[in-house]
Design a protein around this motif. Sequence first.
Motif, PDB file in Angstrom:
ATOM      1  N   LEU A  92       0.828  -1.205   0.000  1.00 18.95           N
ATOM      2  CA  LEU A  92       0.000   0.000   0.000  1.00 18.95           C
ATOM      3  C   LEU A  92       0.857   1.248   0.000  1.00 18.95           C
ATOM      4  N   ALA A  93       2.056   1.138   0.559  1.00 12.05           N
ATOM      5  CA  ALA A  93       2.890   2.320   0.749  1.00 12.05           C
ATOM      6  C   ALA A  93       3.437   2.873  -0.561  1.00 12.05           C
ATOM      7  N   GLU A  94       3.380   2.092  -1.633  1.00 15.03           N
ATOM      8  CA  GLU A  94       3.962   2.566  -2.892  1.00 15.03           C
ATOM      9  C   GLU A  94       3.245   3.796  -3.405  1.00 15.03           C
ATOM     10  N   ASP A  95       1.913   3.799  -3.379  1.00 16.33           N
ATOM     11  CA  ASP A  95       1.147   4.927  -3.884  1.00 16.33           C
ATOM     12  C   ASP A  95       0.850   5.956  -2.802  1.00 16.33           C
ATOM     13  N   ALA A  96       1.143   5.614  -1.539  1.00 17.17           N
ATOM     14  CA  ALA A  96       0.798   6.517  -0.432  1.00 17.17           C
ATOM     15  C   ALA A  96       1.664   7.759  -0.488  1.00 17.17           C
ATOM     16  N   LEU A  97       1.103   8.861   0.003  1.00 17.45           N
ATOM     17  CA  LEU A  97       1.862  10.116   0.068  1.00 17.45           C
ATOM     18  C   LEU A  97       2.930  10.014   1.153  1.00 17.45           C
ATOM     19  N   PRO A  98       4.041  10.714   0.970  1.00 18.72           N
ATOM     20  CA  PRO A  98       5.041  10.752   2.049  1.00 18.72           C
ATOM     21  C   PRO A  98       4.406  11.301   3.336  1.00 18.72           C
ATOM     22  N   LEU A  99       4.922  10.806   4.464  1.00 23.70           N
ATOM     23  CA  LEU A  99       4.376  11.224   5.768  1.00 23.70           C
ATOM     24  C   LEU A  99       4.296  12.744   5.935  1.00 23.70           C
ATOM     25  N   PRO A 100       5.342  13.503   5.574  1.00 23.15           N
ATOM     26  CA  PRO A 100       5.270  14.956   5.766  1.00 23.15           C
ATOM     27  C   PRO A 100       4.074  15.578   5.047  1.00 23.15           C
ATOM     28  N   MET A 101       3.733  15.045   3.876  1.00 22.08           N
ATOM     29  CA  MET A 101       2.594  15.605   3.141  1.00 22.08           C
ATOM     30  C   MET A 101       1.284  15.249   3.847  1.00 22.08           C
ATOM     31  N   GLN A 102       1.242  14.060   4.448  1.00 15.92           N
ATOM     32  CA  GLN A 102       0.045  13.711   5.225  1.00 15.92           C
ATOM     33  C   GLN A 102      -0.087  14.629   6.450  1.00 15.92           C
ATOM     34  N   ASP A 103       1.076  14.942   7.064  1.00 15.30           N
ATOM     35  CA  ASP A 103       1.052  15.811   8.255  1.00 15.30           C
ATOM     36  C   ASP A 103       0.527  17.207   7.932  1.00 15.30           C
ATOM     37  N   LEU A 104       0.711  17.658   6.678  1.00 12.13           N
ATOM     38  CA  LEU A 104       0.257  19.006   6.308  1.00 12.13           C
ATOM     39  C   LEU A 104      -1.253  19.150   6.503  1.00 12.13           C
ATOM     40  N   LEU A 105      -1.979  18.063   6.314  1.00 14.97           N
ATOM     41  CA  LEU A 105      -3.438  18.122   6.417  1.00 14.97           C
ATOM     42  C   LEU A 105      -3.965  17.692   7.781  1.00 14.97           C
ATOM     43  N   CYS A 106      -3.079  17.175   8.644  1.00 19.29           N
ATOM     44  CA  CYS A 106      -3.523  16.689   9.965  1.00 19.29           C
ATOM     45  C   CYS A 106      -3.901  17.862  10.863  1.00 19.29           C
ATOM     46  N   MET A 107      -5.083  17.756  11.485  1.00 22.01           N
ATOM     47  CA  MET A 107      -5.585  18.861  12.309  1.00 22.01           C
ATOM     48  C   MET A 107      -5.418  18.611  13.813  1.00 22.01           C
ATOM     49  N   ASN A 108      -4.795  17.522  14.191  1.00 21.93           N
ATOM     50  CA  ASN A 108      -4.707  17.181  15.622  1.00 21.93           C
ATOM     51  C   ASN A 108      -3.691  18.012  16.394  1.00 21.93           C
ATOM     52  N   ASN A 109      -2.783  18.669  15.684  1.00 21.07           N
ATOM     53  CA  ASN A 109      -1.707  19.361  16.404  1.00 21.07           C
ATOM     54  C   ASN A 109      -1.514  20.789  15.907  1.00 21.07           C
ATOM     55  N   ASP A 110      -2.630  21.468  15.638  1.00 23.87           N
ATOM     56  CA  ASP A 110      -2.515  22.877  15.247  1.00 23.87           C
ATOM     57  C   ASP A 110      -2.124  23.728  16.461  1.00 23.87           C
ATOM     58  N   PHE A 111      -1.336  24.741  16.221  1.00 32.40           N
ATOM     59  CA  PHE A 111      -0.917  25.720  17.240  1.00 32.40           C
ATOM     60  C   PHE A 111      -0.302  25.061  18.490  1.00 32.40           C
ATOM     61  N   PRO A 112       0.743  24.241  18.319  1.00 29.37           N
ATOM     62  CA  PRO A 112       1.382  23.663  19.519  1.00 29.37           C
ATOM     63  C   PRO A 112       2.029  24.775  20.356  1.00 29.37           C
ATOM     64  N   PRO A 113       1.904  24.726  21.689  1.00 30.92           N
ATOM     65  CA  PRO A 113       2.407  25.831  22.511  1.00 30.92           C
ATOM     66  C   PRO A 113       3.925  25.902  22.621  1.00 30.92           C
ATOM     67  N   ARG A 114       4.583  24.745  22.475  1.00 27.36           N
ATOM     68  CA  ARG A 114       6.044  24.764  22.639  1.00 27.36           C
ATOM     69  C   ARG A 114       6.645  23.858  21.578  1.00 27.36           C
ATOM     70  N   ALA A 115       7.152  24.450  20.518  1.00 27.62           N
ATOM     71  CA  ALA A 115       7.716  23.642  19.432  1.00 27.62           C
ATOM     72  C   ALA A 115       8.565  24.541  18.535  1.00 27.62           C
ATOM     73  N   HIS A 116       9.348  23.912  17.678  1.00 28.49           N
ATOM     74  CA  HIS A 116      10.135  24.646  16.684  1.00 28.49           C
ATOM     75  C   HIS A 116       9.173  25.408  15.772  1.00 28.49           C
ATOM     76  N   CYS A 117       9.591  26.579  15.315  1.00 30.80           N
ATOM     77  CA  CYS A 117       8.692  27.412  14.503  1.00 30.80           C
ATOM     78  C   CYS A 117       8.195  26.673  13.259  1.00 30.80           C
ATOM     79  N   LEU A 118       9.034  25.822  12.643  1.00 32.14           N
ATOM     80  CA  LEU A 118       8.606  25.108  11.439  1.00 32.14           C
ATOM     81  C   LEU A 118       7.523  24.076  11.768  1.00 32.14           C
ATOM     82  N   VAL A 119       7.547  23.567  13.008  1.00 38.06           N
ATOM     83  CA  VAL A 119       6.491  22.638  13.435  1.00 38.06           C
ATOM     84  C   VAL A 119       5.173  23.393  13.539  1.00 38.06           C
ATOM     85  N   ARG A 120       5.231  24.595  14.100  1.00 32.58           N
ATOM     86  CA  ARG A 120       4.002  25.396  14.247  1.00 32.58           C
ATOM     87  C   ARG A 120       3.463  25.826  12.887  1.00 32.58           C
TER      88      ARG A 120
END
Length: 983
Positions: A92-120
């Motif tokens: 299944l992983a052959e056609d799957a998007l790379p993890l970072p691209m999946q993270d772009l759409l993930c809404m579980n960790n918006d506006f983290p209070p303490r993280a690197h600026c690129l994470v925020r």
Amino acid sequence: MAADSEPESEVFEITDFTTASEWERFISKVEEVLNDWKLIGVSSGKPLEKGIYTTGTWEEKSDEISFADFKFSVTHHYLVQEPSDKDGKEELAEDALPLPMQDLLCMNNDFPPRAHCLVRWYGLREFVVIAPAANNEAVVSESKCNLLLSSISIALGNTGCQVPLFVQIHQKWRRMYVGECQGPGVRTDFEMVHLRKVPSQYTHLSGLLEIFKTKIGCPLTPLPPVSMAIRLTYVLQDWQQYFWPQQPPDIDALVGGEVGGLEFGKLPFGACEDPISELHLATTWPHLAEGIIVDNDVYSDLDPMQAPQWSVRVRKADNPQCLLGDFLTEFFKLCRRKESTDEILGRSAFEEEGKEVADITHALSKLTEPAPVPIHKLSVTNMVHSARKKIRKHRGVDESPLNNDVLNTILLFLFPDAADKLADGFESRANTSAGNNPPPENEDYNLFSQFKSAPSDSLTYKLALCLCMINFYHGGVKGVAHLWQEFVLEMRYRWENNYLIPGLANGSPDLRCCLLHQKLQMLNCCIERKKARDEGKRGSVSDRSPGASGDGAKGAEHSADNPDKEKEFGKSWESWSDSEDEFFECLSDTEDLKGNGQENGKKGGAKEGNKEPVNLKPEGRLHPHGKLMLLHPGEPLYVPITQEPAPMTEDLLEEQSEVLAKLGTSAEGAHLRARMQSACLLSDMESFKAANPGCCLEDFVRWYSPRDYIEEEVVDEKGNKIIKGELSARMKIPSNMWVEAWETAKPIPARRQKRLFDDTREAEKVLHYLAVQKPADLARHLLPCIIHAAVLKVKDEEALEDISSVKKIIKQIISHSSKVLRFPNPEDKKLEEIIAQIMSVEAIIARARSLKAKFGVEKCENEEEKEDLQRFVNCLLEQPEVSVVGAGRGPAGSIIHKLFVNAQRVSAVPPLEEELRRSGCAEERRQGVQSEFPPPTGREVILRSAVPRPAPYSKALPQRMYSVLTREDFRLAGAFSADTTFF
């Protein structure tokens, strides 16, 4: 020749294009680093849990590479995760998007209070940053930026790495990054805009949506839905004064004595200023579909009271002034002072010409000389009082660092037995005030043994607290020197007049305490012996009060085996003396301790060994043993009255051990060492012989060390079983010290022996030791007591607040202090660390109290709500950001709302920056709903969508844009993905 050489000179140079250029070497180094870190190939991982960016562990590793002579640092930032189960998912992983691209759409960790600026900004769990190694270096020119971007693009393509790679450009403070992420047939470009002046169309949601859609350039006519997450942050700075309850201590009340001397026994606590400077309220709309919310230049639906999520963080004041921390710091500074007491108070303090000086210097020798003149006329007390008058004459009352009110209050606090002098007479008070009460057995009380300080009810502990307060409030180092001088004079006065020092436990110096406390205990021992001798009290056996001194020379085993002997150890000197005259004749003997009795014994020792005069009158008997009989005469064995062993402080013990060590290992040195160590044994033997005429060594051993007398049943000639005893093997060793001492010992009762403990000499040594202490030495001695007191104060204050994190820190402080303070001269750096830890705890407790006052925890009547508020306050102290249960409608939310409303009423709303201004009516319309809140300090918006780019038939890929707008700058951080299969 010239003609021949011309063709050769025209041959052109051949360039070898197979040689790697600096650029190619740089790309190769980037690929090498990615390989070393195993970032090659498909990245796998679980979907992100909610809040994992805040609660999880972030790690990083770095390396350094260079482009020609320009150095770059390469850093890999990643969230530590459990390894995922890859089995069955590879296909299944052959056609799957790379993890970072999946993270772009993930809404579980918006506006983290303490993280690197690129994470925020991008929501990534893993990325690599290439930045100039030197802080002052920057990649500014466009061509260099493009060169770096193309370098990482090639490196990603060559290695198949799916981790995003960023390059930091422009000055570091701007935090500008461009980067790229590549996957199978897909690529995401990370772009950024950073402006100081904000274009008006970007200050609201409508304008940002327009930019986002334009940038995507979606070819589809029905546009894919755009999901939005919005956060508005409001800052509350105007804490009203009554919200901060801490009041500084009333100095005038202390000086005037209105509060009484007890105030000197307490350390202050708390911050003088509010330790919480700001409250940041973040109102969040986590998941909005396009069209639900209207936010444009005319009207806004973003009412903070309607936001589904509220979260709060507090900003702590930088290094708030705290009273306990100030006290500790100032007292610690004393340790670095170099001046002596005389230099601080003036060299002329004790200088007086002629005869009076001679009287002072010779007073002590005259006291010990045999003279017909009554002793009281030559009393050192008179000399001390005349010295005190001279001090005051040279230094006027006005010039004294401490005024009389403060000094008298402190002295009464330190010496409470002086308060009722007129009521009962000093003598009876001195007996009751020497600290006879049993010490409380609890963990806090016994801290002194871990810190090597002094018990919290002792004179030394109280003195430390008084000096600490004097140093801070009443004259600094001069006040400390003045109080110490008065203290030493008081010690001298008490020694001269046989008044016991209050606040000290009976008995020998406690080696678990600081040296100064041991010295005061030693002085008390001297006073006790001298007082008993001078008063010449005779008491029966039942009257004698047992002391607390131990007997190191005899060993614990002897006292354990023989309770009668143990009981007898503590007899006071007063009980030995039948008459004062007889005793004082002994005192004139000036022999050294090691020669005592032994040389005299040589004359008659041999005779006594063969023929003990049986008709000698027994002397110095305490009581019959009860069980034992003398072996040869068959009379009852009597327990003798013996001398107590001399009490020792740790410096005297060390000195003695050095002397013994210097005697060396030769036979003569070992013999001399044994004789010096057996002074107490010899004294006890002489007392035993005097009490039991006709006794032998076996009798003494049976009483003194029963384990060294071995008894066994044997059958005699007649067949009867009889008990036969003999000395142990160690007692039969040739030239045994016990045998030698026994032969040397003469039958002399304790009252006529030379004293094992010369209290006059020891007291003068202690008083001299106290007199020469500089304020810095004093501070070093008493610093463990101050740290001890500070820890107890912090524990008491924490008990009122019940903060779990503070409990852990206090345990760490106690553990750290126990290791540092047990050594004689701890390093300044380690002491500073302990003080800093105590100050940090004080600041945390002060913040807790500030927040409790602001949120009205104590005033809350509903118990359930009160617990919730208490939990909320504790979370604010320990977590970077805390969610408000019920948002604006919960108990904490309603309090926060009131705080903002009150702040808005008190202070006028500050005008917006020019670039935020609209026309008058429009601005009023936009801010009308939010009138209870100030304009938001920060506006953050995240826009997401899955859109096919660049063609309608491309794969639908994640697109994301983050926007943050503050009063000072504006930033757009975009991640735009494209299908590269056909382009």
